[in-house]
Write a protein that holds these residues in place. Structure first.
Motif, PDB file in Angstrom:
ATOM      1  N   GLU A   2      35.341 -36.583  51.911  1.00  0.00           N
ATOM      2  CA  GLU A   2      36.540 -35.923  51.404  1.00  0.00           C
ATOM      3  C   GLU A   2      36.244 -35.251  50.067  1.00  0.00           C
ATOM      4  O   GLU A   2      36.710 -34.135  49.816  1.00  0.00           O
ATOM      5  CB  GLU A   2      37.662 -36.936  51.264  1.00  0.00           C
ATOM      6  CG  GLU A   2      38.993 -36.329  50.900  1.00  0.00           C
ATOM      7  CD  GLU A   2      40.116 -37.351  50.887  1.00  0.00           C
ATOM      8  OE1 GLU A   2      41.197 -36.989  50.427  1.00  0.00           O
ATOM      9  OE2 GLU A   2      39.896 -38.496  51.326  1.00  0.00           O
ATOM     10  N   GLU A  83      34.990 -34.716  62.042  1.00  0.00           N
ATOM     11  CA  GLU A  83      35.358 -35.461  60.841  1.00  0.00           C
ATOM     12  C   GLU A  83      36.662 -34.939  60.239  1.00  0.00           C
ATOM     13  O   GLU A  83      37.499 -35.726  59.785  1.00  0.00           O
ATOM     14  CB  GLU A  83      34.226 -35.418  59.812  1.00  0.00           C
ATOM     15  CG  GLU A  83      32.981 -36.164  60.248  1.00  0.00           C
ATOM     16  CD  GLU A  83      33.258 -37.614  60.601  1.00  0.00           C
ATOM     17  OE1 GLU A  83      33.895 -38.314  59.801  1.00  0.00           O
ATOM     18  OE2 GLU A  83      32.836 -38.044  61.691  1.00  0.00           O
ATOM     19  N   GLU A  85      39.032 -33.488  61.917  1.00  0.00           N
ATOM     20  CA  GLU A  85      40.069 -33.929  62.860  1.00  0.00           C
ATOM     21  C   GLU A  85      40.437 -35.381  62.602  1.00  0.00           C
ATOM     22  O   GLU A  85      41.618 -35.748  62.638  1.00  0.00           O
ATOM     23  CB  GLU A  85      39.577 -33.745  64.304  1.00  0.00           C
ATOM     24  CG  GLU A  85      40.566 -34.146  65.363  1.00  0.00           C
ATOM     25  CD  GLU A  85      40.460 -35.594  65.768  1.00  0.00           C
ATOM     26  OE1 GLU A  85      41.467 -36.151  66.235  1.00  0.00           O
ATOM     27  OE2 GLU A  85      39.376 -36.182  65.608  1.00  0.00           O
ATOM     28  N   GLN A  86      39.456 -36.221  62.308  1.00  0.00           N
ATOM     29  CA  GLN A  86      39.738 -37.623  62.002  1.00  0.00           C
ATOM     30  C   GLN A  86      40.593 -37.743  60.745  1.00  0.00           C
ATOM     31  O   GLN A  86      41.490 -38.584  60.669  1.00  0.00           O
ATOM     32  CB  GLN A  86      38.445 -38.419  61.827  1.00  0.00           C
ATOM     33  CG  GLN A  86      37.740 -38.730  63.124  1.00  0.00           C
ATOM     34  CD  GLN A  86      36.498 -39.588  62.912  1.00  0.00           C
ATOM     35  OE1 GLN A  86      35.998 -39.721  61.801  1.00  0.00           O
ATOM     36  NE2 GLN A  86      36.000 -40.158  63.987  1.00  0.00           N
ATOM     37  N   LYS A  87      40.319 -36.918  59.746  1.00  0.00           N
ATOM     38  CA  LYS A  87      41.094 -36.948  58.509  1.00  0.00           C
ATOM     39  C   LYS A  87      42.532 -36.499  58.769  1.00  0.00           C
ATOM     40  O   LYS A  87      43.488 -37.123  58.295  1.00  0.00           O
ATOM     41  CB  LYS A  87      40.442 -36.054  57.447  1.00  0.00           C
ATOM     42  CG  LYS A  87      41.215 -35.952  56.167  1.00  0.00           C
ATOM     43  CD  LYS A  87      41.285 -37.276  55.453  1.00  0.00           C
ATOM     44  CE  LYS A  87      41.971 -37.108  54.111  1.00  0.00           C
ATOM     45  NZ  LYS A  87      42.205 -38.372  53.462  1.00  0.00           N
ATOM     46  N   ILE A  88      42.696 -35.430  59.540  1.00  0.00           N
ATOM     47  CA  ILE A  88      44.026 -34.886  59.802  1.00  0.00           C
ATOM     48  C   ILE A  88      44.870 -35.868  60.610  1.00  0.00           C
ATOM     49  O   ILE A  88      46.041 -36.097  60.289  1.00  0.00           O
ATOM     50  CB  ILE A  88      43.918 -33.532  60.534  1.00  0.00           C
ATOM     51  CG1 ILE A  88      43.350 -32.478  59.587  1.00  0.00           C
ATOM     52  CG2 ILE A  88      45.278 -33.081  61.080  1.00  0.00           C
ATOM     53  CD1 ILE A  88      42.974 -31.177  60.262  1.00  0.00           C
ATOM     54  N   THR A  89      44.280 -36.450  61.646  1.00  0.00           N
ATOM     55  CA  THR A  89      45.045 -37.328  62.536  1.00  0.00           C
ATOM     56  C   THR A  89      45.112 -38.766  62.038  1.00  0.00           C
ATOM     57  O   THR A  89      45.922 -39.546  62.528  1.00  0.00           O
ATOM     58  CB  THR A  89      44.452 -37.327  63.954  1.00  0.00           C
ATOM     59  OG1 THR A  89      43.116 -37.853  63.908  1.00  0.00           O
ATOM     60  CG2 THR A  89      44.465 -35.944  64.562  1.00  0.00           C
ATOM     61  N   GLY A  90      44.230 -39.140  61.116  1.00  0.00           N
ATOM     62  CA  GLY A  90      44.205 -40.512  60.632  1.00  0.00           C
ATOM     63  C   GLY A  90      43.539 -41.476  61.600  1.00  0.00           C
ATOM     64  O   GLY A  90      43.623 -42.692  61.425  1.00  0.00           O
ATOM     65  N   ARG A  91      42.886 -40.954  62.615  1.00  0.00           N
ATOM     66  CA  ARG A  91      42.193 -41.805  63.593  1.00  0.00           C
ATOM     67  C   ARG A  91      40.708 -41.815  63.240  1.00  0.00           C
ATOM     68  O   ARG A  91      40.004 -40.859  63.480  1.00  0.00           O
ATOM     69  CB  ARG A  91      42.402 -41.261  65.000  1.00  0.00           C
ATOM     70  CG  ARG A  91      43.870 -41.297  65.401  1.00  0.00           C
ATOM     71  CD  ARG A  91      44.020 -40.837  66.786  1.00  0.00           C
ATOM     72  NE  ARG A  91      43.302 -41.779  67.655  1.00  0.00           N
ATOM     73  CZ  ARG A  91      43.686 -42.072  68.869  1.00  0.00           C
ATOM     74  NH1 ARG A  91      44.734 -41.504  69.383  1.00  0.00           N
ATOM     75  NH2 ARG A  91      42.997 -42.921  69.597  1.00  0.00           N
ATOM     76  N   ASN A  93      37.561 -42.753  60.251  1.00  0.00           N
ATOM     77  CA  ASN A  93      37.303 -42.441  58.850  1.00  0.00           C
ATOM     78  C   ASN A  93      36.501 -41.161  58.743  1.00  0.00           C
ATOM     79  O   ASN A  93      35.533 -40.966  59.471  1.00  0.00           O
ATOM     80  CB  ASN A  93      36.521 -43.580  58.179  1.00  0.00           C
ATOM     81  CG  ASN A  93      37.311 -44.858  58.130  1.00  0.00           C
ATOM     82  OD1 ASN A  93      38.513 -44.833  57.912  1.00  0.00           O
ATOM     83  ND2 ASN A  93      36.642 -45.975  58.343  1.00  0.00           N
ATOM     84  N   MET A  94      36.886 -40.303  57.822  1.00  0.00           N
ATOM     85  CA  MET A  94      36.156 -39.071  57.583  1.00  0.00           C
ATOM     86  C   MET A  94      35.019 -39.383  56.617  1.00  0.00           C
ATOM     87  O   MET A  94      35.256 -39.614  55.430  1.00  0.00           O
ATOM     88  CB  MET A  94      37.091 -38.015  56.994  1.00  0.00           C
ATOM     89  CG  MET A  94      36.456 -36.677  56.839  1.00  0.00           C
ATOM     90  SD  MET A  94      37.686 -35.449  56.387  1.00  0.00           S
ATOM     91  CE  MET A  94      37.174 -35.116  54.725  1.00  0.00           C
TER      92      MET A  94
END
Length: 130
Positions: A2, A83, A85-91, A93-94
């Motif tokens: 991040e 990564e 997408e993981q940050k945006i959806t919260g599914r 860890n980015m």
């Protein structure tokens, strides 16, 4: 990861503001869309000229080298996309380490593939010699 994205966003925003300031100084009142058109258009052309030159030289060795470079580039984009997408959806860890691990996975599996391919190539060459 991040923090890396935040630094990149800061740099891009600074360049964006700088270019807008320059265009205003020279009386070219460009909109954001105009700037995207010209900057990405010119950047794309420069990248194309450089990669076309390099890939023509590299393809003299073996076209598989060009395929490898293309694959690595595409995987890099896919890894960053996953990564983000993981940050945006919260599914999940980015994490930058996830990107590195994924690319190392490709390099390891590609290395095994290249070794197997080379073994068959040289075995066939040796067989044809005798």
């Amino acid at each position: 990861m991040e923090s890396v994205l935040k630094v990149l966003a800061y740099i891009i925003n600074w360049v964006h503001d700088f270019v807008i300031g320059i265009t205003k100084v020279f009386g070219f009142n460009a909109t954001d869309k105009d700037l995207h058109f010209w900057l990405l258009g010119m950047t794309g052309l420069i990248i194309f000229i450089i990669t076309d030159f390099l890939f023509r030289r590299i393809s003299r060795w073996n076209i598989s080298v060009v395929s490898f470079i293309y694959t690595m580039t595409l995987l890099l984009v896919i890894a960053f996309s996953l990564e983000i997408e993981q940050k945006i959806t919260g599914r999940g860890n980015m994490e930058f380490e996830d990107i590195v691990a994924g690319l190392w996975g490709f390099l390891a599996i590609f290395g095994a593939y290249a070794l197997i391919r080379a073994t068959f190539y040289y075995a066939r060459k040796l067989y044809n010699k005798f």
